[in-house]
Design a protein around this motif. Sequence first.
Motif, PDB file in Angstrom:
ATOM      1  N   ALA A  44     -29.366 -23.185  42.314  1.00  0.00           N
ATOM      2  CA  ALA A  44     -28.818 -22.094  41.504  1.00  0.00           C
ATOM      3  C   ALA A  44     -27.304 -21.986  41.722  1.00  0.00           C
ATOM      4  CB  ALA A  44     -29.501 -20.774  41.855  1.00  0.00           C
ATOM      5  N   ASP A  45     -26.874 -22.136  42.969  1.00  0.00           N
ATOM      6  CA  ASP A  45     -25.438 -22.117  43.261  1.00  0.00           C
ATOM      7  C   ASP A  45     -24.726 -23.274  42.563  1.00  0.00           C
ATOM      8  OD1 ASP A  45     -25.803 -19.895  44.866  1.00  0.00           O
ATOM      9  OD2 ASP A  45     -25.731 -21.022  46.754  1.00  0.00           O
ATOM     10  N   LEU A  46     -25.343 -24.438  42.567  1.00  0.00           N
ATOM     11  CA  LEU A  46     -24.752 -25.614  41.924  1.00  0.00           C
ATOM     12  C   LEU A  46     -24.608 -25.399  40.418  1.00  0.00           C
ATOM     13  CD1 LEU A  46     -23.666 -28.464  42.324  1.00  0.00           C
ATOM     14  CD2 LEU A  46     -26.009 -29.318  42.144  1.00  0.00           C
ATOM     15  N   ARG A  47     -25.560 -24.694  39.814  1.00  0.00           N
ATOM     16  CA  ARG A  47     -25.475 -24.399  38.378  1.00  0.00           C
ATOM     17  C   ARG A  47     -24.244 -23.553  38.051  1.00  0.00           C
ATOM     18  NH1 ARG A  47     -30.866 -22.986  39.150  1.00  0.00           N
ATOM     19  NH2 ARG A  47     -32.218 -24.718  38.654  1.00  0.00           N
ATOM     20  N   ARG A  48     -23.814 -22.750  39.008  1.00  0.00           N
ATOM     21  CA  ARG A  48     -22.681 -21.851  38.781  1.00  0.00           C
ATOM     22  C   ARG A  48     -21.322 -22.494  39.071  1.00  0.00           C
ATOM     23  NH1 ARG A  48     -26.601 -18.152  40.777  1.00  0.00           N
ATOM     24  NH2 ARG A  48     -25.897 -18.428  42.920  1.00  0.00           N
ATOM     25  N   VAL A  49     -21.315 -23.718  39.609  1.00  0.00           N
ATOM     26  CA  VAL A  49     -20.054 -24.389  39.926  1.00  0.00           C
ATOM     27  C   VAL A  49     -19.369 -24.805  38.629  1.00  0.00           C
ATOM     28  CG1 VAL A  49     -19.043 -26.460  40.974  1.00  0.00           C
ATOM     29  CG2 VAL A  49     -20.812 -25.203  42.186  1.00  0.00           C
ATOM     30  N   TYR A  54     -16.742 -30.565  40.052  1.00  0.00           N
ATOM     31  CA  TYR A  54     -17.756 -31.534  40.451  1.00  0.00           C
ATOM     32  C   TYR A  54     -17.160 -32.674  41.266  1.00  0.00           C
ATOM     33  CZ  TYR A  54     -21.006 -29.359  37.088  1.00  0.00           C
ATOM     34  OH  TYR A  54     -21.809 -28.492  36.408  1.00  0.00           O
ATOM     35  N   GLN A  55     -16.026 -33.183  40.825  1.00  0.00           N
ATOM     36  CA  GLN A  55     -15.406 -34.297  41.535  1.00  0.00           C
ATOM     37  C   GLN A  55     -14.993 -33.880  42.955  1.00  0.00           C
ATOM     38  OE1 GLN A  55     -12.009 -35.987  39.585  1.00  0.00           O
ATOM     39  NE2 GLN A  55     -11.953 -37.762  40.942  1.00  0.00           N
ATOM     40  N   ASP A  56     -14.582 -32.646  43.113  1.00  0.00           N
ATOM     41  CA  ASP A  56     -14.183 -32.151  44.436  1.00  0.00           C
ATOM     42  C   ASP A  56     -15.349 -32.143  45.422  1.00  0.00           C
ATOM     43  OD1 ASP A  56     -11.648 -31.774  43.460  1.00  0.00           O
ATOM     44  OD2 ASP A  56     -11.821 -29.599  43.274  1.00  0.00           O
ATOM     45  N   ILE A  57     -16.560 -31.945  44.923  1.00  0.00           N
ATOM     46  CA  ILE A  57     -17.720 -31.945  45.814  1.00  0.00           C
ATOM     47  C   ILE A  57     -18.447 -33.287  45.800  1.00  0.00           C
ATOM     48  CG2 ILE A  57     -18.047 -29.450  45.783  1.00  0.00           C
ATOM     49  CD1 ILE A  57     -20.243 -29.812  43.713  1.00  0.00           C
ATOM     50  N   GLY A  58     -17.830 -34.278  45.135  1.00  0.00           N
ATOM     51  CA  GLY A  58     -18.362 -35.636  45.177  1.00  0.00           C
ATOM     52  C   GLY A  58     -19.536 -35.901  44.263  1.00  0.00           C
ATOM     53  N   LEU A  59     -19.633 -35.154  43.167  1.00  0.00           N
ATOM     54  CA  LEU A  59     -20.740 -35.337  42.233  1.00  0.00           C
ATOM     55  C   LEU A  59     -20.217 -35.595  40.823  1.00  0.00           C
ATOM     56  CD1 LEU A  59     -23.044 -32.392  43.366  1.00  0.00           C
ATOM     57  CD2 LEU A  59     -23.339 -34.809  43.885  1.00  0.00           C
ATOM     58  N   THR A  61     -21.154 -35.247  36.588  1.00  0.00           N
ATOM     59  CA  THR A  61     -21.861 -34.301  35.735  1.00  0.00           C
ATOM     60  C   THR A  61     -23.340 -34.676  35.626  1.00  0.00           C
ATOM     61  OG1 THR A  61     -19.851 -33.859  34.485  1.00  0.00           O
ATOM     62  CG2 THR A  61     -21.930 -33.271  33.432  1.00  0.00           C
ATOM     63  N   ALA A  62     -23.600 -35.970  35.499  1.00  0.00           N
ATOM     64  CA  ALA A  62     -24.993 -36.435  35.396  1.00  0.00           C
ATOM     65  C   ALA A  62     -25.778 -36.092  36.658  1.00  0.00           C
ATOM     66  CB  ALA A  62     -25.027 -37.937  35.147  1.00  0.00           C
ATOM     67  N   GLU A  63     -25.178 -36.282  37.828  1.00  0.00           N
ATOM     68  CA  GLU A  63     -25.869 -35.966  39.082  1.00  0.00           C
ATOM     69  C   GLU A  63     -26.176 -34.476  39.184  1.00  0.00           C
ATOM     70  OE1 GLU A  63     -24.170 -39.392  42.105  1.00  0.00           O
ATOM     71  OE2 GLU A  63     -22.904 -37.653  41.659  1.00  0.00           O
ATOM     72  N   VAL A  64     -25.244 -33.652  38.750  1.00  0.00           N
ATOM     73  CA  VAL A  64     -25.462 -32.202  38.778  1.00  0.00           C
ATOM     74  C   VAL A  64     -26.592 -31.819  37.830  1.00  0.00           C
ATOM     75  CG1 VAL A  64     -24.437 -29.957  38.231  1.00  0.00           C
ATOM     76  CG2 VAL A  64     -23.121 -31.648  39.516  1.00  0.00           C
ATOM     77  N   LEU A  65     -26.588 -32.384  36.631  1.00  0.00           N
ATOM     78  CA  LEU A  65     -27.639 -32.063  35.666  1.00  0.00           C
ATOM     79  C   LEU A  65     -29.011 -32.500  36.163  1.00  0.00           C
ATOM     80  CD1 LEU A  65     -25.830 -32.983  32.335  1.00  0.00           C
ATOM     81  CD2 LEU A  65     -26.317 -30.695  33.233  1.00  0.00           C
ATOM     82  N   ILE A  66     -29.078 -33.657  36.785  1.00  0.00           N
ATOM     83  CA  ILE A  66     -30.353 -34.146  37.325  1.00  0.00           C
ATOM     84  C   ILE A  66     -30.834 -33.241  38.456  1.00  0.00           C
ATOM     85  CG2 ILE A  66     -31.413 -36.022  38.652  1.00  0.00           C
ATOM     86  CD1 ILE A  66     -29.620 -37.951  36.962  1.00  0.00           C
ATOM     87  N   GLU A  67     -29.932 -32.912  39.376  1.00  0.00           N
ATOM     88  CA  GLU A  67     -30.312 -32.095  40.534  1.00  0.00           C
ATOM     89  C   GLU A  67     -30.733 -30.690  40.121  1.00  0.00           C
ATOM     90  OE1 GLU A  67     -31.350 -31.379  44.349  1.00  0.00           O
ATOM     91  OE2 GLU A  67     -30.721 -33.314  43.529  1.00  0.00           O
ATOM     92  N   THR A  68     -30.003 -30.082  39.216  1.00  0.00           N
ATOM     93  CA  THR A  68     -30.316 -28.700  38.835  1.00  0.00           C
ATOM     94  C   THR A  68     -31.544 -28.607  37.930  1.00  0.00           C
ATOM     95  OG1 THR A  68     -28.712 -28.789  37.011  1.00  0.00           O
ATOM     96  CG2 THR A  68     -27.947 -27.893  39.115  1.00  0.00           C
ATOM     97  N   ALA A  69     -31.955 -29.713  37.338  1.00  0.00           N
ATOM     98  CA  ALA A  69     -33.150 -29.712  36.499  1.00  0.00           C
ATOM     99  C   ALA A  69     -34.437 -29.828  37.310  1.00  0.00           C
ATOM    100  CB  ALA A  69     -33.079 -30.854  35.487  1.00  0.00           C
ATOM    101  N   LYS A  70     -34.331 -30.211  38.577  1.00  0.00           N
ATOM    102  CA  LYS A  70     -35.506 -30.377  39.418  1.00  0.00           C
ATOM    103  C   LYS A  70     -36.122 -29.028  39.770  1.00  0.00           C
ATOM    104  CE  LYS A  70     -33.926 -34.442  42.018  1.00  0.00           C
ATOM    105  NZ  LYS A  70     -33.577 -34.851  43.389  1.00  0.00           N
ATOM    106  N   PRO A  71     -37.434 -28.952  39.842  1.00  0.00           N
ATOM    107  CA  PRO A  71     -38.065 -27.726  40.342  1.00  0.00           C
ATOM    108  C   PRO A  71     -37.856 -27.615  41.856  1.00  0.00           C
ATOM    109  CG  PRO A  71     -39.723 -29.384  39.832  1.00  0.00           C
ATOM    110  CD  PRO A  71     -38.403 -29.953  39.403  1.00  0.00           C
ATOM    111  N   PHE A  72     -37.943 -26.418  42.375  1.00  0.00           N
ATOM    112  CA  PHE A  72     -37.641 -26.185  43.792  1.00  0.00           C
ATOM    113  C   PHE A  72     -38.547 -26.958  44.750  1.00  0.00           C
ATOM    114  CE2 PHE A  72     -40.671 -22.895  42.639  1.00  0.00           C
ATOM    115  CZ  PHE A  72     -41.568 -22.930  43.677  1.00  0.00           C
ATOM    116  N   TRP A  73     -39.736 -27.312  44.326  1.00  0.00           N
ATOM    117  CA  TRP A  73     -40.661 -28.003  45.237  1.00  0.00           C
ATOM    118  C   TRP A  73     -40.404 -29.487  45.318  1.00  0.00           C
ATOM    119  CZ3 TRP A  73     -42.245 -25.648  40.684  1.00  0.00           C
ATOM    120  CH2 TRP A  73     -42.641 -26.499  39.664  1.00  0.00           C
ATOM    121  N   ARG A  74     -39.541 -30.028  44.467  1.00  0.00           N
ATOM    122  CA  ARG A  74     -39.269 -31.464  44.500  1.00  0.00           C
ATOM    123  C   ARG A  74     -37.945 -31.731  45.188  1.00  0.00           C
ATOM    124  NH1 ARG A  74     -39.757 -34.170  38.937  1.00  0.00           N
ATOM    125  NH2 ARG A  74     -37.584 -33.582  38.779  1.00  0.00           N
TER     126      ARG A  74
END
Length: 75
Positions: A44-49, A54-59, A61-74
């Motif tokens: 949720a925090d990553l969604r608000r960045v 993104y480049q400053d945290i080493g990610l 856009t595609a990596e952020v979209l993939i990570e934030t689309a995952k459900p919490f249990w995965r």
Amino acid sequence: MTALAFDHPALNAHAVPSASPVAVALIAAGSILAKWETRARTRADLRRVDPELYQDIGLTTAEVLIETAKPFWRA
């Protein structure tokens, strides 16, 4: 046998050397719930960045979209 609830040894000081199976199961469940809560919160925090950061945290856009689309249990 010691039931370890957390990865860090200092957090396992409460573990009883001969914990019952129920206690072991409850500790394991608590550990899983804590991991899920952490994943949900950090995603949720990553969604608000701001995308410009993104480049400053080493990610990318595609990596952020993939990570934030995952459900919490995965992971």
